[in-house]
Design a protein around this motif. Structure first.
Motif, PDB file in Angstrom:
ATOM      1  N   THR A   1      49.632  34.025  48.795  1.00 43.54           N
ATOM      2  CA  THR A   1      49.772  33.043  50.039  1.00 43.54           C
ATOM      3  C   THR A   1      50.423  31.659  49.888  1.00 43.54           C
ATOM      4  O   THR A   1      50.085  30.988  48.844  1.00 43.54           O
ATOM      5  N   PRO A   2      51.607  31.706  50.567  1.00 46.74           N
ATOM      6  CA  PRO A   2      52.178  29.986  50.323  1.00 46.74           C
ATOM      7  C   PRO A   2      51.353  28.910  50.765  1.00 46.74           C
ATOM      8  O   PRO A   2      50.258  29.199  51.345  1.00 46.74           O
ATOM      9  N   VAL A   3      51.421  27.939  49.977  1.00 46.73           N
ATOM     10  CA  VAL A   3      50.818  26.685  50.160  1.00 46.73           C
ATOM     11  C   VAL A   3      51.633  25.750  51.018  1.00 46.73           C
ATOM     12  O   VAL A   3      52.687  25.120  50.767  1.00 46.73           O
ATOM     13  N   GLU A   4      50.900  25.556  52.268  1.00 50.60           N
ATOM     14  CA  GLU A   4      51.820  24.811  53.203  1.00 50.60           C
ATOM     15  C   GLU A   4      51.051  23.459  53.041  1.00 50.60           C
ATOM     16  O   GLU A   4      49.794  23.063  53.200  1.00 50.60           O
ATOM     17  N   PHE A   5      51.975  22.438  52.967  1.00 48.21           N
ATOM     18  CA  PHE A   5      51.638  20.694  52.840  1.00 48.21           C
ATOM     19  C   PHE A   5      51.876  19.893  54.259  1.00 48.21           C
ATOM     20  O   PHE A   5      51.473  18.834  54.311  1.00 48.21           O
ATOM     21  N   LEU A   6      52.625  20.745  55.008  1.00 43.87           N
ATOM     22  CA  LEU A   6      52.893  19.972  56.416  1.00 43.87           C
ATOM     23  C   LEU A   6      52.169  20.901  57.367  1.00 43.87           C
ATOM     24  O   LEU A   6      52.621  21.821  58.134  1.00 43.87           O
ATOM     25  N   HIS A   7      50.921  20.415  57.750  1.00 45.16           N
ATOM     26  CA  HIS A   7      50.122  21.337  58.728  1.00 45.16           C
ATOM     27  C   HIS A   7      50.306  20.538  60.161  1.00 45.16           C
ATOM     28  O   HIS A   7      50.144  21.372  61.165  1.00 45.16           O
ATOM     29  N   THR A   8      50.482  19.233  59.980  1.00 43.16           N
ATOM     30  CA  THR A   8      50.460  18.704  61.283  1.00 43.16           C
ATOM     31  C   THR A   8      51.685  17.821  61.703  1.00 43.16           C
ATOM     32  O   THR A   8      52.040  17.370  60.709  1.00 43.16           O
ATOM     33  N   PRO A   9      51.751  17.201  62.840  1.00 42.31           N
ATOM     34  CA  PRO A   9      52.836  16.226  62.977  1.00 42.31           C
ATOM     35  C   PRO A   9      52.565  14.761  62.168  1.00 42.31           C
ATOM     36  O   PRO A   9      53.671  14.269  61.684  1.00 42.31           O
ATOM     37  N   ALA A  10      51.329  14.456  61.889  1.00 37.40           N
ATOM     38  CA  ALA A  10      50.895  13.376  61.261  1.00 37.40           C
ATOM     39  C   ALA A  10      51.439  13.431  59.699  1.00 37.40           C
ATOM     40  O   ALA A  10      51.632  12.609  59.160  1.00 37.40           O
ATOM     41  N   ASP A  11      51.341  14.852  59.265  1.00 36.73           N
ATOM     42  CA  ASP A  11      51.443  15.219  57.893  1.00 36.73           C
ATOM     43  C   ASP A  11      53.165  14.924  57.715  1.00 36.73           C
ATOM     44  O   ASP A  11      53.702  14.401  56.777  1.00 36.73           O
ATOM     45  N   LEU A  12      53.932  15.405  58.768  1.00 34.57           N
ATOM     46  CA  LEU A  12      55.294  15.271  58.510  1.00 34.57           C
ATOM     47  C   LEU A  12      55.498  13.530  58.499  1.00 34.57           C
ATOM     48  O   LEU A  12      56.407  13.147  57.645  1.00 34.57           O
ATOM     49  N   ARG A  13      54.945  12.850  59.262  1.00 37.14           N
ATOM     50  CA  ARG A  13      55.193  11.386  59.676  1.00 37.14           C
ATOM     51  C   ARG A  13      54.906  10.847  58.055  1.00 37.14           C
ATOM     52  O   ARG A  13      55.366   9.985  57.736  1.00 37.14           O
ATOM     53  N   ARG A  14      53.629  11.298  57.676  1.00 37.29           N
ATOM     54  CA  ARG A  14      53.386  10.620  56.262  1.00 37.29           C
ATOM     55  C   ARG A  14      54.224  11.301  55.085  1.00 37.29           C
ATOM     56  O   ARG A  14      54.536  10.239  54.102  1.00 37.29           O
ATOM     57  N   TRP A  15      54.820  12.282  55.063  1.00 42.50           N
ATOM     58  CA  TRP A  15      55.746  12.698  54.255  1.00 42.50           C
ATOM     59  C   TRP A  15      57.140  11.824  54.384  1.00 42.50           C
ATOM     60  O   TRP A  15      57.608  11.460  53.465  1.00 42.50           O
ATOM     61  N   LEU A  16      57.739  11.546  55.569  1.00 40.49           N
ATOM     62  CA  LEU A  16      58.683  11.022  55.896  1.00 40.49           C
ATOM     63  C   LEU A  16      58.634   9.482  55.563  1.00 40.49           C
ATOM     64  O   LEU A  16      59.440   8.902  54.983  1.00 40.49           O
ATOM     65  N   THR A  17      57.356   8.952  55.592  1.00 44.87           N
ATOM     66  CA  THR A  17      56.925   7.505  55.024  1.00 44.87           C
ATOM     67  C   THR A  17      56.985   7.384  53.675  1.00 44.87           C
ATOM     68  O   THR A  17      57.657   6.646  53.066  1.00 44.87           O
ATOM     69  N   ALA A  18      56.465   8.425  53.177  1.00 46.10           N
ATOM     70  CA  ALA A  18      56.380   8.426  51.573  1.00 46.10           C
ATOM     71  C   ALA A  18      57.497   8.522  50.882  1.00 46.10           C
ATOM     72  O   ALA A  18      57.868   7.997  49.959  1.00 46.10           O
ATOM     73  N   ALA A  19      58.476   9.332  51.608  1.00 40.91           N
ATOM     74  CA  ALA A  19      59.910   9.588  51.111  1.00 40.91           C
ATOM     75  C   ALA A  19      60.742   8.266  51.287  1.00 40.91           C
ATOM     76  O   ALA A  19      61.804   8.081  50.631  1.00 40.91           O
ATOM     77  N   GLY A  20      60.168   7.367  52.108  1.00 37.14           N
ATOM     78  CA  GLY A  20      61.032   6.067  51.905  1.00 37.14           C
ATOM     79  C   GLY A  20      61.912   5.966  53.192  1.00 37.14           C
ATOM     80  O   GLY A  20      63.097   5.240  52.986  1.00 37.14           O
ATOM     81  N   ILE A  21      62.015   6.948  54.355  1.00 38.15           N
ATOM     82  CA  ILE A  21      63.176   7.201  55.100  1.00 38.15           C
ATOM     83  C   ILE A  21      62.798   7.169  56.557  1.00 38.15           C
ATOM     84  O   ILE A  21      63.638   7.358  57.481  1.00 38.15           O
ATOM     85  N   ALA A  22      61.626   6.787  56.937  1.00 38.07           N
ATOM     86  CA  ALA A  22      61.041   6.699  58.172  1.00 38.07           C
ATOM     87  C   ALA A  22      60.641   5.222  58.530  1.00 38.07           C
ATOM     88  O   ALA A  22      60.007   4.350  57.694  1.00 38.07           O
TER      89      ALA A  22
END
Length: 198
Positions: free
Chosen positions: A25-46
């Protein structure tokens, strides 16, 4: 949930938000739009205050998979050329190696105007723009990656359950794991245990 950034490249870090792609079973880290916002922010690009919605999340996942396939194709192309002795800068992966649908997805994302940047009154960097604007930076990084010299450094982690791709910037070009403290350590423990049972 903690995001990991050990791909050595912004585009590869996005592909790392889906783990264990093969078998099981693949492991998904982007479950919600909030997860995407957190990733973009953590990546320093948002812009941390930028809204993200379900469409942005779906777009990010489609882009992520297209980038993964393009990077994998570039890695495979380089490995094939290296094995054939045709390893030089003028012999990079061309259009034949890349799926046209994946190229179209990445090109469409890259065409979006990236976030605006400015210095505020305190001298801090401030970004403003939508999630799609931030994803444009990821798509542009992917294009640079698969068409530039870094494609020769693309590797996939040798961890049995890991499918993360990374850039091998080691002096000898012999890095085997996405992260030594995770997959590398697991491999060493498994090797040690195997020796103890023989």
């Amino acid at each position: 949930m903690e995001f990991n950034f050990f791909g050595g490249d912004l585009a590869l870090d996005l592909t790392g938000t889906l783990g264990r792609r093969y078998g099981g079973t693949p492991v998904e880290f982007l479950h919600t739009p909030a997860d995407l916002r957190r990733w973009l922010t953590a990546a320093g690009i948002a812009d941390p205050s930028a809204a993200t919605d379900d469409d942005d999340l779906a777009t990010a996942k489609i882009l992520r998979e297209a980038i993964y396939r393009l990077a994998y194709a570039a890695m495979t192309a380089h490995s094939s050329r290296h094995a054939a002795g045709a390893d030089n800068a003028s012999d990079r992966p061309g259009a034949a190696w890349f799926d046209p649908a994946d190229r179209a997805i990445v090109n469409e994302a890259a065409a979006v105007t990236p976030p605006l940047v400015r210095l505020d009154d305190t001298g801090a960097l401030v970004r403003s723009g939508s999630a799609r604007a931030s994803l444009s930076l990821v798509a542009r990084a992917a294009i640079d990656l698969v068409t530039g010299p870094s494609a020769a450094q693309l590797h996939e982690c040798e961890g049995p359950a890991c499918t993360r791709m990374f850039l091998d910037n080691s002096a000898r070009g012999t890095r085997r794991w996405c992260d030594m403290s995770r997959c590398g350590n697991r491999a060493k423990v498994a090797k040690f245990r195997a020796r103890q049972t023989t």
